[in-house]
Design an enzyme around this catalytic site. Sequence first.
Site, mmCIF file in Angstrom:
data_model
loop_
_atom_site.group_PDB
_atom_site.id
_atom_site.type_symbol
_atom_site.label_atom_id
_atom_site.label_comp_id
_atom_site.label_asym_id
_atom_site.label_seq_id
_atom_site.Cartn_x
_atom_site.Cartn_y
_atom_site.Cartn_z
ATOM 1 N N GLU A 515 0.825 -1.215 0.000
ATOM 2 C CA GLU A 515 0.000 0.000 0.000
ATOM 3 C C GLU A 515 0.856 1.261 0.000
ATOM 4 O O GLU A 515 0.595 2.222 0.726
ATOM 5 C CB GLU A 515 -0.954 -0.017 1.193
ATOM 6 N N GLU A 608 -4.730 -8.907 0.781
ATOM 7 C CA GLU A 608 -5.346 -8.594 2.074
ATOM 8 C C GLU A 608 -6.845 -8.559 1.852
ATOM 9 O O GLU A 608 -7.324 -7.908 0.922
ATOM 10 C CB GLU A 608 -4.898 -7.245 2.639
#
Length: 914
Positions: A515, A608
């Site tokens: 991220e 995720e």
Amino acid sequence: MSSKFPFDTFRLSGLVILCIFSFLIAEKGTAQNKQADAVRQRISLNKDWKFFKYETNEQTDKLIYEARPAVEDVRDDKPADSKPTEAVTTQASEHQLKAWILPSGNDFLKDSEGKFKRPEGNPGVDFPFVQPGFQDENWEKVNVPHDWAIQGPFMEGWDAEVGGGMGRLPSPGVAWYRKKINLTQTDLKGSIFLDIDGAMSYAMVWLNGKLVGGWPYGYSSWRLDLSPYAREGENQIAIRLDNPNYSSRWYPGGGIYRNVWLVKTNKIHVAHWGSFVRTEEVTSNSAKLKLDIQIENDSEHAENIQVSTQIFEWNDGVAEADPVAEIPVVSRKIEAHSTQEFSETITITKPKLWGPLPQQRPNRYLARTIVRKNSEKVDVYETNFGIRSVEFDATNGLLVNGEKIYIQGVNQHHDLGALGAAFNKSAARRQLLKLREMGVNAIRMAHNPPAPELLQLTDEMGFLVVDEIFDGWQRKKNPHDFHLIFNDWYRQDIRSWIRRDRNHPSIILWSIGNEVGEQYTGEEGAQLAHKLRALAYEEDPTRPTSASMNYAKPDMPFSAEMEVLNLNYQGEGIRNAPAYAHFDGIKTPPLYPDFQQKFPKKAIISSENAAALSSRGTYIFPVSEGISAPVSDTTGGDPIHRYVSSYELYTAPFGSSADKVFKSLDQHPFVAGGFVWSGWDYLGEPTPYYLSRSSYYGIIDLAGFKKDRFYLYQARWRPDFPMAHILPHWNFPERKGELTPVHIFTSGDEAELFLNGKSLGKKKKAEYEYRLRWDSVRYEPGELTVIAYKNGRKWAEDTVRTAGKAVKLIIKPEKESVQFEEEELGFLAVKVLDAKGNPVPTAANLITFSVEGPAEIVATDNGDPTDMTAFPSKSRKAFSGKALVIIRPTGKGKISISATSEGLETTTTQILSQ
């Protein structure tokens, strides 16, 4: 941006593993005088360090790596998917030692990249702590791995120096470690190295008052050459660590938290992580094996050397007596102060392939390389590896040895709960065993390289691994995180990480970022991703790379750089349901089809997913009617006690319930599977209640107790395992006559629920339905029973009963014995029971633990994220009727462990230390 690499659907023809331990078979010494005539010694330096930590930042010395920017915003409760921001620059300090530390990474830089030259001078030479004669008798005596922060105390409140994000423990600060080692004249004729598997962070090392070097990134493993600074007799090691506050989104720990080794070799030896075994053309009949060996000559003269390698089967940690293959001797001249690579190829017939359990078997091999100088043996280096083929396919997902393996994975942070960041192999094995019981076959290392021994375990136990290195690149998530040193160190960190880990067969994918803020910067961010990908490919062309994306969309340049598409939450959609519409932040519809359409030749992984929240054994009413809802102070959350309902429907603002994730994955079968956030609770990041100490995300709580969600995943991931699980518990005296929904998790396809013997009806799972719900049950005390069926036949059952008053305790060890010499810990669970032996699920009795025999109590816990009792405390309240005590054996013999609580019957049990 077009790819320069020859793969979209990435084919990985067999790989290898376990380059972690370069040790001599018989020369794996543990004392400095052991095996004095060995050609290579790897000696543990874990025992008997002296430790000192400054009480405040104002009291510290000036031996800093470099100046850091001031912190203006100290709140750490921003959403986990907040947009990273630009770096803040700082002015250089006259005291900084950065220029002396940078050369420590030169072995991982190419000449064209500009290796660093050490300046003249010796910073810190006059500082007392680095001097051999400094009197450190009053310093604390510790063994490593050591986490200086885990003893606490926890820091409470919004104005705490360390907030909830970093776990409210005193991990920031500056500290020193000192240890003496003895070296012989024979040792000084060879090369002497210090290997540190992990130190948090900005480590700098002195030997005999001379600055040797260091490494700033706290998750890297690294080596320093002590030879130029060593002397015969007693030598003094001094290590300074500087762990900044506001540097992490989770608990980093503090200290030398992994193993430390002294390595002694001849001047001619295999380089650090200098062996790489890879395989090609893997079938059940044969496999072509290529071995690359880097040989260093640290001597003053060119030498003629011979290199040979034998391949052995490796069973239960022991090499078979006879080799299965041999690589003939290769002779070559190697110049002084240079490194040469030897590459040879051999074919293994009828190879025993490494593969993940339960479908396959994690078979392994050992390559024993012998280096000779003029026929004299000068080094023996061993490399464990596995033979297997891995393919990421856009349609079929992951294929291992030609067989489709659906990824049933979890994300794991590096802490071990009440033990903190200090690595312990038995505690790590315990985590993996509980995950395996649930049906997990894959681990994503979030968001940093793990301890080397953890990868040994995943190799041995047959888990697949996504190995990840960075949570951020140039853009910052926290004021003092890795972005401050990224430009100086990313090459060294990536190359050293892959060289360390590339022989592990369990690793299927390199992840170079999580991220990262560069998702937002268009072509600029994509170019940086391409540069990092190229570095990884240089070190290991057999595995693909990726970075996990929670923002980058299919049409963005960043996404095009990914060889495998790792999607965080985007597959099932982020804040896309009506219940989430009022939140700010990333919002996106389900994007699996869009990514597949844009990249039809690339595999997709849900790297995720979920981010569901719960506090084990606590239930909050009313219950959401939908399958997924954000937790709030009025829906699923209790802001007074800081608990989240265990109905397992509630999530972080960017998350989704397990039910929603399962549906999305089932609707898109081309997805290779995914990794849940998270497998275990971890210290720090206590969303949604940042006044707490630890996370609510785990399927298993911090103490290792299963949440209800465990059984929802087990039902999905182990469909052939007969199981049924009822929630909630049935102790709600205040709810008599009120609606109290009952949910069932089962691997069956239908179930019938009974309350006090009366049937409440039979329900069958519909398509995309993963739990069975009886939402109209009115509470009355007594007994709930469920009988589950599969294909019309009875499959499994479960019962919960209303418990009476707490009367006694029961303590049960997870293992009946522990291995003292292996530093194995003992984990013992305590339950509170009523007079009939029923668990009391609401019990919160204060329990005191004691031990007799050769052991000590290390920590206690209960899995309650709000419990601010220090972990070393021998007294701990039960949470939802349970507590945990962890013991460390101090010798061999019988150990008695007792648990007492006022007004309750005492319980005692024994385990054996062997």
